[in-house]
Design an enzyme around this catalytic site. Structure first.
Site, PDB file in Angstrom:
ATOM      1  N   ASP A  24       0.828  -1.216   0.000  1.00 33.05           N
ATOM      2  CA  ASP A  24       0.000   0.000   0.000  1.00 33.05           C
ATOM      3  C   ASP A  24       0.862   1.267   0.000  1.00 33.05           C
ATOM      4  O   ASP A  24       1.955   1.272   0.569  1.00 33.05           O
ATOM      5  CB  ASP A  24      -0.914  -0.027   1.240  1.00 33.05           C
ATOM      6  CG  ASP A  24      -2.106   0.903   1.079  1.00 33.05           C
ATOM      7  OD1 ASP A  24      -2.301   1.465  -0.017  1.00 33.05           O
ATOM      8  OD2 ASP A  24      -2.843   1.071   2.074  1.00 33.05           O
ATOM      9  N   ASN A  78       1.289   3.396  -2.950  1.00 39.50           N
ATOM     10  CA  ASN A  78       1.812   3.811  -4.264  1.00 39.50           C
ATOM     11  C   ASN A  78       1.331   5.213  -4.639  1.00 39.50           C
ATOM     12  O   ASN A  78       2.094   6.043  -5.127  1.00 39.50           O
ATOM     13  CB  ASN A  78       1.355   2.855  -5.363  1.00 39.50           C
ATOM     14  CG  ASN A  78       1.962   1.476  -5.230  1.00 39.50           C
ATOM     15  OD1 ASN A  78       2.875   1.276  -4.439  1.00 39.50           O
ATOM     16  ND2 ASN A  78       1.456   0.527  -5.999  1.00 39.50           N
ATOM     17  N   HIS A  91       2.485   3.240  -9.024  1.00 38.86           N
ATOM     18  CA  HIS A  91       2.280   1.808  -9.288  1.00 38.86           C
ATOM     19  C   HIS A  91       3.481   1.234 -10.044  1.00 38.86           C
ATOM     20  O   HIS A  91       3.941   0.129  -9.746  1.00 38.86           O
ATOM     21  CB  HIS A  91       0.999   1.588 -10.090  1.00 38.86           C
ATOM     22  CG  HIS A  91      -0.245   1.989  -9.352  1.00 38.86           C
ATOM     23  ND1 HIS A  91      -0.458   1.655  -8.030  1.00 38.86           N
ATOM     24  CD2 HIS A  91      -1.341   2.698  -9.737  1.00 38.86           C
ATOM     25  CE1 HIS A  91      -1.629   2.146  -7.636  1.00 38.86           C
ATOM     26  NE2 HIS A  91      -2.181   2.781  -8.656  1.00 38.86           N
ATOM     27  N   LEU A  99      10.165 -20.955  -3.910  1.00 39.66           N
ATOM     28  CA  LEU A  99       9.205 -20.031  -3.299  1.00 39.66           C
ATOM     29  C   LEU A  99       7.870 -20.158  -4.018  1.00 39.66           C
ATOM     30  O   LEU A  99       7.822 -20.172  -5.250  1.00 39.66           O
ATOM     31  CB  LEU A  99       9.707 -18.584  -3.448  1.00 39.66           C
ATOM     32  CG  LEU A  99       8.722 -17.472  -3.063  1.00 39.66           C
ATOM     33  CD1 LEU A  99       8.543 -17.411  -1.544  1.00 39.66           C
ATOM     34  CD2 LEU A  99       9.199 -16.110  -3.575  1.00 39.66           C
TER      35      LEU A  99
HETATM   36  C1  IPE Z   1      -1.467   0.179  -3.490  1.00 41.59           C
HETATM   37  O1  IPE Z   1      -1.263   1.552  -3.521  1.00 41.59           O
HETATM   38  C2  IPE Z   1      -1.671  -0.405  -4.878  1.00 41.59           C
HETATM   39  C3  IPE Z   1      -2.987  -1.030  -5.126  1.00 41.59           C
HETATM   40  C4  IPE Z   1      -3.995  -1.074  -4.296  1.00 41.59           C
HETATM   41  C5  IPE Z   1      -3.171  -1.651  -6.424  1.00 41.59           C
HETATM   42  P1  IPE Z   1      -2.489   2.559  -3.502  1.00 41.59           P
HETATM   43  O2  IPE Z   1      -2.885   2.809  -4.915  1.00 41.59           O
HETATM   44  O3  IPE Z   1      -3.566   2.055  -2.617  1.00 41.59           O
HETATM   45  O4  IPE Z   1      -1.810   3.873  -2.901  1.00 41.59           O
HETATM   46  P2  IPE Z   1      -2.462   4.920  -1.897  1.00 41.59           P
HETATM   47  O5  IPE Z   1      -3.079   4.153  -0.765  1.00 41.59           O
HETATM   48  O6  IPE Z   1      -3.470   5.697  -2.672  1.00 41.59           O
HETATM   49  O7  IPE Z   1      -1.295   5.746  -1.449  1.00 41.59           O
HETATM   50 MG    MG Z   2      -4.116   2.321  -0.683  1.00 37.50          MG
END
Ligand code: IPE
Ligand code: MG
Length: 253
Positions: free
Chosen positions: A28, A30, A45, A139
């Site tokens: 979480d 990104n 991402h 793995l």
């Molecule tokens: C995680 O990062 C990626 C996915 C859920 C695919 P986020 O996209 O949730 O990033 P934030 O939470 O908005 O910072």
């Molecule tokens: Mg998120």
């Protein structure tokens, strides 16, 4: 053990550290990583993919047997269509760039989640990866993709109900163990650690049944910044935890 060989290659020190047999990670942060740099969420991402590559490397080097990653939740469909399609294209790019290396490193990939709503191209890609990595023994990488914990439980209940109806399964035979085997994770041991980055302290519908006795570890690092020191900190924290499974812990007077 193959994991030990990999650890030698990366020359990691695992002395005194307890290594989770099954590590589950919600990657979480990104979007926040990108926002902090004034860049579009999609950049976060793309950067997150590099962190995923590192995570797989650490898991192999430290001898983690099963690694589950939350890559796309059943609820992520509510994001703007453009972001959703970017996430899907990223998966394709990751497979293109990394499949050979995954196979070479002995990674076996399986997908957890619903096949509903996924287009034929994505399904074919998932099947290709599953097939081509099937012989990996170092793995097991479980990719929770279009996954939701409640859906997983409902799917298992439906599958067992069908067995009762069609195959004469005795309802009295449905124990917790039988139920667990009907989940997407099947015979994979429950996660020892569920790690979530970015400071959020929620499960968000990830492995709900399977995490009953997992150590929950929340760290502030945003996913794209996840590095070996964050990974080691997670191991140090896990090593400190006193796992009791409802019994009495080692430190109990
Ligand atoms: C995680 O990062 C990626 C996915 C859920 C695919 P986020 O996209 O949730 O990033 P934030 O939470 O908005 O910072
Ligand atoms: Mg998120």
């Amino acid at each position: 053990m193959a994991g030990d060989l990999a650890a030698e290659k990366m020359s990691v020190r695992t002395d005194g550290l307890r290594i989770p047999g099954h590590l589950a990670v919600t990657m979480d942060g990104n979007g926040r990583w990108a926002a902090a740099r004034g860049r579009p969420r999609t950049d976060g991402h793309a950067e997150g993919i590099k962190a995923l590559r590192r995570l797989v490397e650490y898991a192999i080097a430290y001898g983690v047997g099963h690694l589950t990653i939350f890559s796309f939740s059943s609820e992520n469909w509510t994001r703007p269509a453009q972001e959703v399609s970017f996430l899907f294209s990223l998966m394709r790019r990751f497979v293109d760039s990394d499949l050979k290396r995954l196979i070479k490193n002995g990674v076996r990939v399986r997908f957890l989640g619903s096949r509903d709503r996924l287009d034929a191209g994505v399904l074919a890609l998932m099947d290709e990866v599953t097939g081509k990595t099937a012989r990996g023994e170092v793995l097991e990488l479980l990719v929770a993709f279009n996954y939701g914990g409640r859906q997983d439980i409902a799917d298992a209940a439906r599958a067992l109900a069908r067995q009762v109806r069609d195959q004469g399964l005795d309802p009295e035979a449905i124990t917790a163990e039988v139920f667990a085997a009907a989940l997407a994770t099947g015979t994979v041991p429950d996660p020892d650690v569920v790690l979530r980055t970015s400071g959020e302290q929620r499960l968000s519908n990830f492995l709900l049944w399977q995490s009953a006795y997992s150590e929950l570890i929340f760290i502030d690092t945003l996913w794209p910044d996840f590095d070996e020191s964050a990974f080691r900190d997670m191991l140090i924290e896990y090593t400190r935890r006193d796992r009791r499974f409802g019994g009495l812990g080692q430190d109990t007077p």
